[in-house]
Design a protein around this motif. Sequence first.
Motif, short mmCIF file in Angstrom:
data_model
loop_
_atom_site.label_atom_id
_atom_site.label_comp_id
_atom_site.label_asym_id
_atom_site.label_seq_id
_atom_site.Cartn_x
_atom_site.Cartn_y
_atom_site.Cartn_z
N ASN A 1 45.40 38.21 30.09
CA ASN A 1 45.68 38.41 31.52
C ASN A 1 47.19 38.37 31.66
OD1 ASN A 1 43.94 38.65 33.90
ND2 ASN A 1 45.03 36.87 34.68
N PRO A 2 47.73 38.93 32.74
CA PRO A 2 49.16 38.70 32.96
C PRO A 2 49.45 37.20 33.00
CG PRO A 2 48.31 40.33 34.50
CD PRO A 2 47.13 39.77 33.76
N PRO A 3 50.67 36.83 32.65
CA PRO A 3 50.96 35.40 32.56
C PRO A 3 50.76 34.68 33.88
CG PRO A 3 52.96 36.71 32.44
CD PRO A 3 51.82 37.66 32.31
N GLY A 4 50.46 33.40 33.77
CA GLY A 4 50.27 32.59 34.97
C GLY A 4 48.80 32.33 35.21
N PRO A 5 48.48 31.77 36.36
CA PRO A 5 47.09 31.42 36.63
C PRO A 5 46.22 32.65 36.85
CG PRO A 5 48.45 31.00 38.55
CD PRO A 5 49.39 31.37 37.45
N ALA A 6 44.93 32.53 36.49
CA ALA A 6 44.00 33.65 36.68
C ALA A 6 43.81 33.95 38.15
CB ALA A 6 42.65 33.34 36.02
N ILE A 7 44.04 32.98 39.01
CA ILE A 7 43.85 33.25 40.44
C ILE A 7 44.99 34.08 41.02
CG2 ILE A 7 42.41 31.21 40.86
CD1 ILE A 7 44.83 29.90 42.14
N ALA A 8 46.03 34.34 40.19
CA ALA A 8 47.08 35.25 40.68
C ALA A 8 46.54 36.67 40.82
CB ALA A 8 48.27 35.23 39.73
N ASN A 9 45.38 36.96 40.21
CA ASN A 9 44.78 38.29 40.35
C ASN A 9 44.15 38.49 41.72
OD1 ASN A 9 45.09 37.62 37.61
ND2 ASN A 9 43.62 39.18 37.00
N LEU A 10 44.11 37.45 42.53
CA LEU A 10 43.40 37.55 43.80
C LEU A 10 44.21 38.31 44.85
CD1 LEU A 10 42.05 33.90 44.03
CD2 LEU A 10 40.83 35.96 43.34
N ASN A 11 43.49 38.84 45.81
CA ASN A 11 44.10 39.57 46.92
C ASN A 11 44.18 38.69 48.16
OD1 ASN A 11 45.06 41.98 48.13
ND2 ASN A 11 43.08 42.26 49.11
N ASN A 12 43.40 37.62 48.17
CA ASN A 12 43.36 36.71 49.31
C ASN A 12 43.55 35.29 48.80
OD1 ASN A 12 42.34 38.38 51.79
ND2 ASN A 12 41.09 39.03 50.08
N SER A 13 44.09 34.45 49.64
CA SER A 13 44.27 33.07 49.20
C SER A 13 43.46 32.15 50.09
CB SER A 13 45.75 32.71 49.22
OG SER A 13 46.33 33.15 50.43
N GLY A 14 43.56 30.86 49.82
CA GLY A 14 42.74 29.90 50.57
C GLY A 14 41.29 30.01 50.12
N PRO A 15 40.37 29.56 50.98
CA PRO A 15 38.95 29.57 50.58
C PRO A 15 38.45 30.96 50.23
CG PRO A 15 39.23 28.81 52.87
CD PRO A 15 40.59 28.95 52.28
N HIS A 16 39.02 31.98 50.84
CA HIS A 16 38.55 33.33 50.56
C HIS A 16 38.86 33.75 49.12
CE1 HIS A 16 36.74 36.97 52.16
NE2 HIS A 16 37.59 37.65 51.43
N GLY A 17 39.91 33.17 48.56
CA GLY A 17 40.22 33.44 47.16
C GLY A 17 39.13 32.93 46.24
N LEU A 18 38.68 31.71 46.50
CA LEU A 18 37.54 31.18 45.71
C LEU A 18 36.33 32.10 45.87
CD1 LEU A 18 36.01 28.99 44.10
CD2 LEU A 18 35.51 27.88 46.28
N SER A 19 36.10 32.57 47.11
CA SER A 19 34.96 33.45 47.34
C SER A 19 35.06 34.71 46.48
CB SER A 19 34.89 33.86 48.81
OG SER A 19 34.69 32.73 49.63
N GLU A 20 36.28 35.24 46.33
CA GLU A 20 36.43 36.46 45.53
C GLU A 20 35.97 36.25 44.09
OE1 GLU A 20 40.46 37.95 45.86
OE2 GLU A 20 39.95 39.23 47.57
#
Lengths: 624, 194
Positions: A467-486
């Motif tokens: 994956n690109p460097p950094g956290p896997a959640i950096a791939n998200l388009n939304n943050s907060g609870p909606h990021g977990l939902s993605e």
Amino acid sequence: MTANGVLYILVFFLVLLALTKPLGLYMANLFEGKRTFLHPLLRPLERLVYRLTGVREDSEQRWTQYAASVIAFSLVGFLFVYIIQRLQGFLLLNPMGFSTGHAPGNATAMTPDLAFNTAVSFMTNTNWQSYGGETTLSYFVQMAALTVQNFVSAAAGIAVAIALIRGFARKQANSIGNFWVDLTRATVYVLLPLAFVFALFLCARGVPQTLKAYQKVTTIEGAAQTIAVGPVASQESIKMLGTNGGGFFNTNSAHPFENPTPLTNFTEILAILIISSGLTYTFGRMVGDTRQGWAVFAAMAFLFFAGVFICYPSEQAGNPQLARLGVATAATRTQPGGNMEGKEVRFGIASSALWATATTDASNGSVNSMHDSYTPLGGLIPMFNLQTDEVIFGGVGSGLYGILLYAIVGVFIAGLMVGRTPEYLGKKIEQKEVKMAMVAIIATAFVILVFTAMSMVARFAKNGYWNPPGPAIANLNNSGPHGLSEILYAYSSGAENNGSAFAGINVNTPWYNLTLGLAMLIGRFGFILPALAIAGSLAAKKKVPTTNGTLPTHGALFVGLLVGVIVVIGALTFFPALSLGPLVEHLVMREGRLFSSLLSVAPGFSPACAPMHRGAAWMLGIWS
Amino acid sequence: MWRQFAPAFRMMLFFTVLVGLVYPGLVTALSQALFHNQANGTLVEIRGRAVGSSLIGQNFTQPEYFHPRPSAAGSDGYDASASGASNYGSTNQKLIDRVKASVDQFRKENPDYQGPVPADLVTASGSGLDPDISAASAEAQAARVAKARGLTVDKVRQLIARHTKARTLGFLGEPRVNVLEINLALDRHFPAPR
């Protein structure tokens, strides 16, 4: 909700109900080896299949052979799709030059991990797409690789469901049918004629069907516009009927070329559920008591309505934040109102919410609106539908064998309550059946939750492969609870072989492509193998006579029990995750809270420095 | 298990030919013969030159035309070779910022319209290629279009009424106005002063 919207949903259900018996009866006759009205036309084609492939039509298989055939066929299918995709640059019917030097500037590269993900995805009837069709695939791949899997992975699902039905229907038998024959009949007599007629209908309404390159036009205001076309109708029809859901275009059935009018929209939603709904009647018919099939249908219908009538009002209520900006979110005679982000005007709110519910009730996964942009509760319904293992009509075949596993768990729980060996359809349900049913249900839940947890905490090194460097959640388009939902939605969709997405997340990286591929494999075969094992075990059993102590499985009590088991298992397993995602998002949305940047990430495990074979160590790393 | 691979391979080969080549080929041949226009993308031609597809949205920014919805397709919107949605969730700051910008721009361009902005006009569609806007969204732009073309608002309203497609069979889908078609009708009936 508007009166028109409610009318739409009710008419839809009535049409579905009306089609269930005729189609179910047709399939029952077909799989019991009787002649149908299409035999004069299609029997020669069926015989040709057996002649060319050397399959003996009258031979029977034990459940182990049946399972081996399914696995062998799936593996060969996977290899076909993988190889064709990787070679697309050298093959014909590639007018846009994908995977060649002339590819358009916005093209996506067909990397090994993307080809693996897509091959697994279509072979398992998931049709998860880490790519956008019109920017990635040649027409040859769309036709000869993906359309083919749309047919045969669906047919394989039907075959497994029929095998399980035979397990209930047969007495002291050692075989459950022949996979090759069931596969052929499902393709030739059920899917092919329906898909052919539906494709022509769709084309007449505006779905393109051409092998020419994309159309270049100059717009009224003088801008250049390249309009992607292709052999869309032939793929669209089977994509809906086979509960596949993989779009020809990136935005699936929201794209006007996949779904141009309100009428195509209505018929496409119908196509999602029609075969699965028909199979409930097939089931009742083949076990000799159509009331049993209707009981299963009733449980499905109840859950279907519950889903639609939570999703639809949530979407119609819209986003309170937009209302505060002076946007009209109430429906009027001249505008749909509600939450229109990610929705098309020609469909409005009701038929978008109906589609979102139906596509996740089934393992279809096509979308006519973007689930990622749904309101939190509106998006909760599709996600929860996935997590109940898609047994609300469900995928073709997979919905039926899925809900029959739940029925086994249901009668087992009822048996525990009264202290009696449970029975279903005259077969004693014993340790082996219950164990197998639980394996299927737990395996998928485990995969969803573990991979979601890993993706929440994973952190990747510089210059790593995953994956690109950094956290896997950096791939998200939304943050907060909606990021977990993605993320939760992605693994739910993969493991349940759905294919729809909260599509903002960038999943075209080796980490997501490979873990999602693995989730799809476990979800598909984690259900098929237990279902076939149960079929084999049940087929060998005697029928026990019905007594006063037998729980009747055709009445309201059983329907209630079945619904209860499905909801309770889903809720108990996923409530914690859902409460951190959509439920908390709903509460903060009402408060007016917005999220703009990624939450800071706690140090997690790092796959880049952990070799694959130390997978178990990773999982421990999550909790340590 | 290994004995199953021979029939598996032959079956896959057969079905690849049947439903991967013969079936789409047959559908293509029939569609091209029976529904030639639809099969090739329902293109709209003006004096022999294709200006778009009536099913695919295209961008309009000039005041004398009706404007479509915001689009997330491609990098500048309405890229019909790369359909796309915003995929912004309801609590995403970027969604609210973008809608606010659209509302502000709409207010600036349509000072004569005082009502609330119809939801579809400031939200991005699912495909990024939505060819339609709601009748209310057309209505909201009527005064601007009329002024830019030197027409009475009533004339534009009549045109909107003529171009509003009703629900199919009275209950399927939503009433809507095809942006490309109504703009072509504007140019046909009321050429803009240039």
